[in-house]
Design an enzyme around this catalytic site. Structure first.
Site, PDB file in Angstrom:
ATOM      1  N   LYS A 234      -2.833   3.688  -8.795  1.00 11.75           N
ATOM      2  CA  LYS A 234      -3.521   2.513  -9.312  1.00 11.75           C
ATOM      3  C   LYS A 234      -4.737   2.993 -10.115  1.00 11.75           C
ATOM      4  O   LYS A 234      -5.889   2.784  -9.723  1.00 11.75           O
ATOM      5  CB  LYS A 234      -3.901   1.563  -8.180  1.00 11.75           C
ATOM      6  CG  LYS A 234      -2.681   0.756  -7.744  1.00 11.75           C
ATOM      7  CD  LYS A 234      -3.012  -0.506  -6.990  1.00 11.75           C
ATOM      8  CE  LYS A 234      -3.838  -1.473  -7.762  1.00 11.75           C
ATOM      9  NZ  LYS A 234      -3.137  -2.684  -8.212  1.00 11.75           N
TER      10      LYS A 234
ATOM     11  N   TYR B  18      -5.407   8.506   4.672  1.00 11.93           N
ATOM     12  CA  TYR B  18      -5.086   8.640   6.095  1.00 11.93           C
ATOM     13  C   TYR B  18      -5.805   9.827   6.740  1.00 11.93           C
ATOM     14  O   TYR B  18      -5.895   9.918   7.957  1.00 11.93           O
ATOM     15  CB  TYR B  18      -3.577   8.813   6.307  1.00 11.93           C
ATOM     16  CG  TYR B  18      -2.749   7.571   6.000  1.00 11.93           C
ATOM     17  CD1 TYR B  18      -3.336   6.325   5.847  1.00 11.93           C
ATOM     18  CD2 TYR B  18      -1.379   7.662   5.874  1.00 11.93           C
ATOM     19  CE1 TYR B  18      -2.576   5.205   5.560  1.00 11.93           C
ATOM     20  CE2 TYR B  18      -0.597   6.538   5.592  1.00 11.93           C
ATOM     21  CZ  TYR B  18      -1.213   5.315   5.434  1.00 11.93           C
ATOM     22  OH  TYR B  18      -0.451   4.209   5.162  1.00 11.93           O
TER      23      TYR B  18
ATOM     24  N   ASP C 101       1.459  -1.631  -7.516  1.00 16.17           N
ATOM     25  CA  ASP C 101       1.869  -3.016  -7.249  1.00 16.17           C
ATOM     26  C   ASP C 101       3.070  -3.389  -8.103  1.00 16.17           C
ATOM     27  O   ASP C 101       4.021  -4.027  -7.625  1.00 16.17           O
ATOM     28  CB  ASP C 101       0.695  -3.999  -7.462  1.00 16.17           C
ATOM     29  CG  ASP C 101      -0.092  -3.734  -8.741  1.00 16.17           C
ATOM     30  OD1 ASP C 101       0.123  -2.671  -9.368  1.00 16.17           O
ATOM     31  OD2 ASP C 101      -0.912  -4.590  -9.120  1.00 16.17           O
TER      32      ASP C 101
ATOM     33  N   ASP D  47       3.890   5.556   1.714  1.00 14.91           N
ATOM     34  CA  ASP D  47       4.240   4.982   3.011  1.00 14.91           C
ATOM     35  C   ASP D  47       4.875   3.597   2.797  1.00 14.91           C
ATOM     36  O   ASP D  47       5.962   3.287   3.310  1.00 14.91           O
ATOM     37  CB  ASP D  47       2.946   4.868   3.840  1.00 14.91           C
ATOM     38  CG  ASP D  47       3.203   4.570   5.296  1.00 14.91           C
ATOM     39  OD1 ASP D  47       4.383   4.489   5.685  1.00 14.91           O
ATOM     40  OD2 ASP D  47       2.223   4.405   6.044  1.00 14.91           O
TER      41      ASP D  47
ATOM     42  N   ASP E  63       9.229   2.649   2.585  1.00 20.69           N
ATOM     43  CA  ASP E  63       9.810   1.682   3.522  1.00 20.69           C
ATOM     44  C   ASP E  63      10.474   0.542   2.756  1.00 20.69           C
ATOM     45  O   ASP E  63      11.561   0.081   3.109  1.00 20.69           O
ATOM     46  CB  ASP E  63       8.726   1.098   4.445  1.00 20.69           C
ATOM     47  CG  ASP E  63       8.624   1.885   5.744  1.00 20.69           C
ATOM     48  OD1 ASP E  63       9.118   3.033   5.768  1.00 20.69           O
ATOM     49  OD2 ASP E  63       8.051   1.367   6.710  1.00 20.69           O
TER      50      ASP E  63
END
Ligand code: NAD
Length: 373
Positions: free
Chosen positions: A198, A147, A230, A254, A258
Site C-alpha cells: 500500500k 508481526y 485492497d 496472511d 487465506d
C-alpha cells in the site's frame, strides 16, 4: 530397486498432533512408493512437536528437534494443537513450537499455492468459470513486518486510555530476498510477478515498491506489475486467474493467502512451503506443511483428507530436491484420483461415498503406478 547414485534425502518428519499423525502416515506411504520405484532415497527421522512434544518433554519444541531440523535437507510437518493444551501458558502452547521452528530455521518465504483441480471446481463458493484452472502462487514474507518489529506493546496514556501499538518496517535486504524468491519462482511458471503493498499510504510500501522495481532489472524475462493490497483482495475474488505469482509482506500475505485459498474449496487440499536463504553450498532450509490444523473434531477417526500433506510432499520434491518430473507425476495422480470421483468426506459431493485417509493415499499410489507404467 534404488539406483546407488540416487542422492539420499534426509527428511525430518514432525507429525505433531491430531490428524497430523494420520496425514503423515498416509504421506509416508506415498514416499515409500517413490523409494520402491528407485525414484528417490529418503532417510526419514521422526520427531515430536506441539502437544505431542509437550506431553513428553514439557515444551512444544526441544533444542534437540531444532538441531535435527537444521541438519535435515527438508522438514515435513503435519499439524499441531488441540483442546488438551489450550489451557497452557502462551509460551508452552503447541503453536509456539511451530513459530519457533520457523524462526530457528530462518524460513522467511512462505509459498502458498492456490490451485483448483478441475474435478473440484464446483466446491468453491465462487462461480466455477471464475476458478476452474486456477493456479496461482502467493509468496508471503514470513519473518518481518508488523508481526515482529519493535517497538510494540500496550501502554496507558496520561489520560488513562490504553493504547496498543505495532511497527511496520521493511528494509532493502528483506525486500530483495523475498523478491528474488518470487522472480525465481515465476521463471519456472508463467513468468509474471505482481508485487502487492500500500505505497499510496505507507512508507514501508513505497520502499517495497521501489526496491522490487529495481530488482526487476535482474529478471528481464519476467513481467512485473504492482497492485495495492485492497485492490488485490478485490481482484482475487473478481478474477483470480489474472495472477501468476503474487509477492507481498507478512500482514497482507496472511490475509491474501487465506482469501486465495478459499477460491479452491477445502482446507484439506491446501499445501505450503516455507523456505530460507540459499547458502553458498546450495543448501536451503525448507519446511513443508498442509495449511490446515490438527482438526480435533475428526482426529483419530481415519477420515482426514491427506491430499494437502501429499501435495506438500510434491512441493518438497519440486523445490528442495529438484525432482520436478516426480512432483508433476504426483500432482497428476491426485488430479486423476479426484476426477475418478474418489473423495474424503470434506470434498465429497452428494451421492459420493467418502473414503478414509488411508484409502485416499492408496488410490493416489495406485494411480502413480498406472501413470509410471
Ligand atoms: P483446523 O484446520 O484444524 O480445522 C478446521 C475445520 O476443517 C475442521 O472442521 C476440520 O475437521 C476441517 N479440516 C481441516 N483439515 C482437514 C482435513 N485434512 N481433512 C478434512 N477436514 C479437515 O482448524 P481449527 O479447528 O481452527 O484448529 C484446530 C487446532 O489446530 C487448534 O489447536 C489450532 O490452533 C491448530 N492449528 C494448527 C495449525 C498448524 O498446525 N499449522 C494451523 C491452524 C490451526
Amino acid at each position: 530397486m534404488t539406483a546407488s547414485n540416487t542422492p539420499v534425502r534426509n527428511i525430518l518428519a514432525l507429525a505433531g498432533d491430531g490428524i497430523g499423525q494420520e496425514v503423515m502416515a498416509a504421506t509416508r506411504k506415498v514416499m515409500e512408493w517413490f523409494q520402491a520405484q528407485g525414484r528417490a532415497r529418503f532417510n526419514v527421522t521422526e520427531g515430536l512437536v506441539g502437544g505431542a512434544s509437550y506431553d513428553v518433554h514439557g515444551t512444544p519444541l526441544t533444542d534437540a528437534t531444532v538441531k535435527q531440523a537444521l541438519a535435515a535437507d527438508a522438514v515435513l510437518f503435519g499439524a499441531i494443537g488441540g483442546p488438551k493444551w489450550e489451557q497452557l501458558a502462551y509460551d508452552l502452547r503447541p503453536e509456539r513450537g511451530l513459530l519457533r521452528l520457523r524462526k530457528e530455521m530462518g524460513v522467511f518465504a512462505n509459498l502458498r499455492p492456490a490451485m483448483v483441480f478441475d474435478a473440484l471446481a464446483g466446491a468453491s463458493t465462487l462461480k466455477t468459470e471464475v476458478v476452474k484452472g486456477l493456479d496461482i502462487m502467493i509468496v508471503r514474507e514470513l519473518l518481518g513486518g508488523v508481526y515482529f518489529n519493535e517497538p510494540r506493546g500496550v501502554e496507558t496514556l496520561p489520560n488513562g486510555e490504553r493504547r496498543g501499538y505495532n511497527t511496520q518496517t521493511y528494509s532493502t535486504h528483506e525486500i530483495l530476498r523475498i523478491g528474488r524468491v518470487a522472480f525465481e519462482l515465476a521463471r519456472k511458471r508463467s513468468k509474471r510477478v505482481c508485487s502487492v503493498e500500500k505505497s499510496n499510504v505507507m512508507e514501508s510500501g513505497l520502499v517495497w515498491r521501489e526496491e522490487i522495481t529495481k530488482l526487476k532489472a535482474e529478471y528481464p524475462d519476467v513481467e512485473l506489475s504492482h497492485m495495492y493490497a485492497d485492490n488485490c483482495a478485490m481482484q482475487l475474488v473478481r478474477n483470480p486467474k489474472q495472477f501468476d505469482v503474487i509477492v507481498t509482506d507478512n500482514l497482507f500475505g496472511d490475509l491474501l493467502s487465506d482469501l486465495a485459498s478459499m477460491c479452491t474449496g477445502s482446507l484439506g487440499m491446501l499445501q505450503s512451503a516455507s523456505l530460507g536463504a540459499k547458502g553458498a553450498d546450495g543448501r536451503q532450509a525448507a519446511l513443508y506443511e498442509p495449511i490446515h490444523g490438527s482438526a480435533p473434531d475428526i482426529a483419530g477417526k481415519g477420515i482426514a483428507n491427506p491430499l494437502a500433506m501429499i501435495l506438500s510432499l510434491s512441493m518438497m520434491l519440486r523445490y528442495s530436491f529438484d525432482m520436478g518430473a516426480d512432483a508433476d507425476l504426483l500432482e497428476r495422480a491426485v488430479q486423476n484420483v479426484l476426477s475418478a470421483g474418489v473423495r474424503t468426506g470434506d470434498i465429497a459431493e452428494p451421492g459420493q461415498t467418502p473414503v478414509g485417509t488411508q484409502a485416499m493415499a492408496d488410490a493416489v499410489i495406485a494411480e502413480l503406478g498406472k501413470l509410471a507404467r
